[in-house]
Design a protein around this motif. Structure first.
Motif, PDB file in Angstrom:
ATOM      1  N   ARG A  83     -19.887  21.203  -1.673  1.00 21.25           N
ATOM      2  CA  ARG A  83     -19.560  22.392  -2.465  1.00 21.25           C
ATOM      3  C   ARG A  83     -18.266  22.142  -3.240  1.00 21.25           C
ATOM      4  NH1 ARG A  83     -19.870  28.652  -0.667  1.00 21.25           N
ATOM      5  NH2 ARG A  83     -22.041  28.021  -0.941  1.00 21.25           N
ATOM      6  N   LEU A  84     -18.311  22.430  -4.541  1.00 22.23           N
ATOM      7  CA  LEU A  84     -17.128  22.363  -5.392  1.00 22.23           C
ATOM      8  C   LEU A  84     -16.693  23.782  -5.746  1.00 22.23           C
ATOM      9  CD1 LEU A  84     -18.190  19.602  -7.972  1.00 22.23           C
ATOM     10  CD2 LEU A  84     -17.304  19.328  -5.648  1.00 22.23           C
ATOM     11  N   VAL A  85     -15.404  24.017  -5.734  1.00 19.80           N
ATOM     12  CA  VAL A  85     -14.843  25.305  -6.149  1.00 19.80           C
ATOM     13  C   VAL A  85     -13.891  25.046  -7.304  1.00 19.80           C
ATOM     14  CG1 VAL A  85     -13.494  27.321  -5.473  1.00 19.80           C
ATOM     15  CG2 VAL A  85     -15.061  26.269  -3.828  1.00 19.80           C
ATOM     16  N   LYS A  86     -14.013  25.825  -8.360  1.00 19.79           N
ATOM     17  CA  LYS A  86     -13.169  25.652  -9.536  1.00 19.79           C
ATOM     18  C   LYS A  86     -11.741  26.085  -9.226  1.00 19.79           C
ATOM     19  CE  LYS A  86     -12.869  26.949 -14.412  1.00 19.79           C
ATOM     20  NZ  LYS A  86     -13.506  27.706 -15.520  1.00 19.79           N
ATOM     21  N   LYS A  87     -10.796  25.167  -9.425  1.00 22.71           N
ATOM     22  CA  LYS A  87      -9.388  25.470  -9.193  1.00 22.71           C
ATOM     23  C   LYS A  87      -8.743  26.019 -10.468  1.00 22.71           C
ATOM     24  CE  LYS A  87      -8.069  21.390  -7.731  1.00 22.71           C
ATOM     25  NZ  LYS A  87      -7.227  20.324  -7.140  1.00 22.71           N
ATOM     26  N   PRO A  88      -7.655  26.784 -10.327  1.00 23.03           N
ATOM     27  CA  PRO A  88      -6.914  27.228 -11.516  1.00 23.03           C
ATOM     28  C   PRO A  88      -6.436  26.029 -12.308  1.00 23.03           C
ATOM     29  CG  PRO A  88      -6.217  28.433  -9.565  1.00 23.03           C
ATOM     30  CD  PRO A  88      -7.106  27.325  -9.089  1.00 23.03           C
ATOM     31  N   LEU A  89      -6.305  26.188 -13.632  1.00 19.57           N
ATOM     32  CA  LEU A  89      -5.939  25.094 -14.522  1.00 19.57           C
ATOM     33  C   LEU A  89      -4.635  24.431 -14.096  1.00 19.57           C
ATOM     34  CD1 LEU A  89      -6.637  23.532 -17.081  1.00 19.57           C
ATOM     35  CD2 LEU A  89      -5.355  25.241 -18.381  1.00 19.57           C
ATOM     36  N   ALA A  90      -3.657  25.206 -13.638  1.00 18.06           N
ATOM     37  CA  ALA A  90      -2.348  24.667 -13.283  1.00 18.06           C
ATOM     38  C   ALA A  90      -2.417  23.695 -12.111  1.00 18.06           C
ATOM     39  CB  ALA A  90      -1.389  25.810 -12.941  1.00 18.06           C
ATOM     40  N   GLN A  91      -3.478  23.786 -11.296  1.00 20.40           N
ATOM     41  CA  GLN A  91      -3.595  22.937 -10.121  1.00 20.40           C
ATOM     42  C   GLN A  91      -4.403  21.671 -10.385  1.00 20.40           C
ATOM     43  OE1 GLN A  91      -5.050  25.048  -6.688  1.00 20.40           O
ATOM     44  NE2 GLN A  91      -3.836  26.867  -7.136  1.00 20.40           N
ATOM     45  N   ARG A  92      -4.968  21.510 -11.575  1.00 16.20           N
ATOM     46  CA  ARG A  92      -5.857  20.389 -11.832  1.00 16.20           C
ATOM     47  C   ARG A  92      -5.076  19.110 -12.120  1.00 16.20           C
ATOM     48  NH1 ARG A  92     -10.120  23.569 -15.781  1.00 16.20           N
ATOM     49  NH2 ARG A  92     -10.361  25.346 -14.385  1.00 16.20           N
ATOM     50  N   PRO A  93      -5.537  17.975 -11.558  1.00 15.96           N
ATOM     51  CA  PRO A  93      -4.846  16.710 -11.791  1.00 15.96           C
ATOM     52  C   PRO A  93      -5.119  16.164 -13.183  1.00 15.96           C
ATOM     53  CG  PRO A  93      -6.846  16.350 -10.529  1.00 15.96           C
ATOM     54  CD  PRO A  93      -6.694  17.848 -10.688  1.00 15.96           C
ATOM     55  N   LEU A  94      -4.256  15.270 -13.627  1.00 14.52           N
ATOM     56  CA  LEU A  94      -4.450  14.596 -14.908  1.00 14.52           C
ATOM     57  C   LEU A  94      -4.892  13.167 -14.660  1.00 14.52           C
ATOM     58  CD1 LEU A  94      -1.257  15.809 -16.812  1.00 14.52           C
ATOM     59  CD2 LEU A  94      -3.586  16.714 -16.995  1.00 14.52           C
ATOM     60  N   GLY A  95      -5.844  12.697 -15.480  1.00 17.58           N
ATOM     61  CA  GLY A  95      -6.259  11.300 -15.399  1.00 17.58           C
ATOM     62  C   GLY A  95      -7.116  11.021 -14.191  1.00 17.58           C
ATOM     63  N   GLY A  96      -7.170   9.748 -13.783  1.00 15.11           N
ATOM     64  CA  GLY A  96      -7.994   9.340 -12.662  1.00 15.11           C
ATOM     65  C   GLY A  96      -8.887   8.207 -13.074  1.00 15.11           C
ATOM     66  N   ALA A  97      -9.285   7.408 -12.106  1.00 12.46           N
ATOM     67  CA  ALA A  97     -10.115   6.235 -12.394  1.00 12.46           C
ATOM     68  C   ALA A  97     -11.558   6.634 -12.587  1.00 12.46           C
ATOM     69  CB  ALA A  97      -9.996   5.233 -11.234  1.00 12.46           C
ATOM     70  N   ASP A  98     -12.195   5.996 -13.565  1.00 13.82           N
ATOM     71  CA  ASP A  98     -13.606   6.236 -13.792  1.00 13.82           C
ATOM     72  C   ASP A  98     -14.437   5.548 -12.711  1.00 13.82           C
ATOM     73  OD1 ASP A  98     -13.415   6.029 -17.407  1.00 13.82           O
ATOM     74  OD2 ASP A  98     -13.156   7.710 -16.022  1.00 13.82           O
ATOM     75  N   ILE A  99     -15.632   6.088 -12.485  1.00 12.81           N
ATOM     76  CA  ILE A  99     -16.585   5.504 -11.560  1.00 12.81           C
ATOM     77  C   ILE A  99     -17.788   5.098 -12.385  1.00 12.81           C
ATOM     78  CG2 ILE A  99     -18.112   5.950  -9.607  1.00 12.81           C
ATOM     79  CD1 ILE A  99     -16.043   7.911  -8.589  1.00 12.81           C
ATOM     80  N   GLY A 100     -18.250   3.879 -12.243  1.00  4.50           N
ATOM     81  CA  GLY A 100     -19.363   3.428 -13.066  1.00  4.50           C
ATOM     82  C   GLY A 100     -20.171   2.356 -12.394  1.00  4.50           C
ATOM     83  N   LEU A 101     -21.199   1.855 -13.090  1.00  2.00           N
ATOM     84  CA  LEU A 101     -22.042   0.819 -12.556  1.00  2.00           C
ATOM     85  C   LEU A 101     -21.357  -0.535 -12.717  1.00  2.00           C
ATOM     86  CD1 LEU A 101     -25.533   1.864 -13.905  1.00  2.00           C
ATOM     87  CD2 LEU A 101     -24.683   2.087 -11.588  1.00  2.00           C
ATOM     88  N   ARG A 102     -21.467  -1.371 -11.680  1.00 11.24           N
ATOM     89  CA  ARG A 102     -21.005  -2.742 -11.777  1.00 11.24           C
ATOM     90  C   ARG A 102     -22.016  -3.562 -12.570  1.00 11.24           C
ATOM     91  NH1 ARG A 102     -20.601  -2.450  -6.003  1.00 11.24           N
ATOM     92  NH2 ARG A 102     -22.253  -3.998  -5.960  1.00 11.24           N
ATOM     93  N   ALA A 103     -21.605  -4.736 -12.951  1.00  7.41           N
ATOM     94  CA  ALA A 103     -22.478  -5.602 -13.745  1.00  7.41           C
ATOM     95  C   ALA A 103     -23.719  -6.009 -12.985  1.00  7.41           C
ATOM     96  CB  ALA A 103     -21.694  -6.849 -14.166  1.00  7.41           C
ATOM     97  N   ASP A 104     -23.646  -6.034 -11.638  1.00  7.52           N
ATOM     98  CA  ASP A 104     -24.796  -6.457 -10.853  1.00  7.52           C
ATOM     99  C   ASP A 104     -25.775  -5.318 -10.592  1.00  7.52           C
ATOM    100  OD1 ASP A 104     -23.475  -4.896  -9.029  1.00  7.52           O
ATOM    101  OD2 ASP A 104     -23.167  -6.445  -7.534  1.00  7.52           O
ATOM    102  N   GLY A 105     -25.537  -4.134 -11.187  1.00 10.99           N
ATOM    103  CA  GLY A 105     -26.449  -3.015 -11.024  1.00 10.99           C
ATOM    104  C   GLY A 105     -26.088  -2.088  -9.888  1.00 10.99           C
TER     105      GLY A 105
END
Length: 273
Positions: free
Chosen positions: A248-270
């Motif tokens: 479950r995700l709950v929407k936080k107030p804008l002032a509490q939201r983090p900036l940036g963060g690492a992307d998650i993606g597929l590796r070259a091997d699939g």
């Protein structure tokens, strides 16, 4: 589950225990390969999968191979959400509503016009219309809309109290999930919550035939945090007769939201990084 379902050891062991599934698996492999070659991205590919599956059996296309199971899974989703905060006055967005396995119960329970179902498959939405007629729900005026992506650009800001996605991310690669997390907060009211299920693994994240994706819990919790959500693993869902897990995700107030963060993606091997 720690063993990767995409590993050769798992596949050989599973085939030895279930020889009757070998031929259907090979048929699915050939079909899915053909669809991947003819489509431009994952959403278009899975739309083709749903078109094929819906033509055979709409209830089977959403993962229910008997009508009894279709009813039971819909009831399970409905009862859980009602027990965990869904009220008739809530405005609800269901992502991947399918042929309204749970949706017909949500529509009946919610106030008129408060249910909005979207799906990437126009074919399964045609089946959803039949479900409305079967259950006599036309007067509840639900919205059923086909979509090309999970950006929700056509929906208004801060409109929904509840967002629900059952067996959607279990068929979604990381970039589709990230697209959803990046945009769904805009259409949620302050304090709104978003429940979704996923196929959980405790080992290496992997996919099978580009249809079934397995994620670690911490991967999805971290990704949700990147987009300003408070995220919690729903332990009590694990006690129900269902193979997937729930967050479950709950929407936080804008002032509490983090900036940036690492992307998650597929590796070259699939696999998944």
């Amino acid at each position: 589950m720690k063993r990767s379902r995409s590993s050769l050891v798992h596949q050989v062991t599973y085939a030895a225990k279930n020889p009757h599934k070998i031929v259907p698996h090979l048929r699915r492999l050939v079909r899915d390969t053909w669809f991947r070659l003819r489509t431009r991205d994952h959403v278009a590919y899975y739309r083709a999968v749903m078109k094929s599956d819906t033509a055979k059996d709409p209830e089977g296309a959403v993962g229910s191979h008997t009508h009894r199971r279709w009813l039971a899974l819909g009831r399970m989703q409905f009862d859980y959400l009602v027990e965990h905060g869904l009220k008739p006055e809530c405005r609800m967005l269901e992502i991947g509503c399918g042929n309204l396995r749970a949706g017909h119960l949500f529509i009946d329970y919610l106030h008129t016009g408060n249910y909005y179902g979207i799906d990437i498959s126009p074919d399964i939405l045609m089946a959803a219309q039949e479900t409305l007629v079967t259950h006599g729900l036309q007067d509840k005026l639900p919205y059923l809309t086909p979509v090309r992506d999970l950006r929700f650009a056509f929906l208004p800001d801060a409109h929904f109290d509840v967002v629900h996605a059952h067996s959607v991310f279990s068929h979604s690669p990381p970039h589709v999930i990230e697209e959803c997390f990046a945009h769904v907060g805009r259409v949620m009211k302050p304090g709104a919550w978003f429940d979704f299920t996923f196929d959980r693994t405790e080992g290496r994240e992997h996919q099978v035939l580009r249809e079934d994706f397995y994620y670690r819990t911490e991967t999805l919790l971290a990704l949700a945090g990147k987009y300003g959500f408070e995220a919690a693993f729903m332990d009590d869902w694990e006690r129900l007769p269902h193979k997937q897990s729930k967050i479950r995700l709950v929407k936080k107030p804008l002032a509490q939201r983090p900036l940036g963060g690492a992307d998650i993606g597929l590796r070259a091997d699939g696999g998944m990084a």
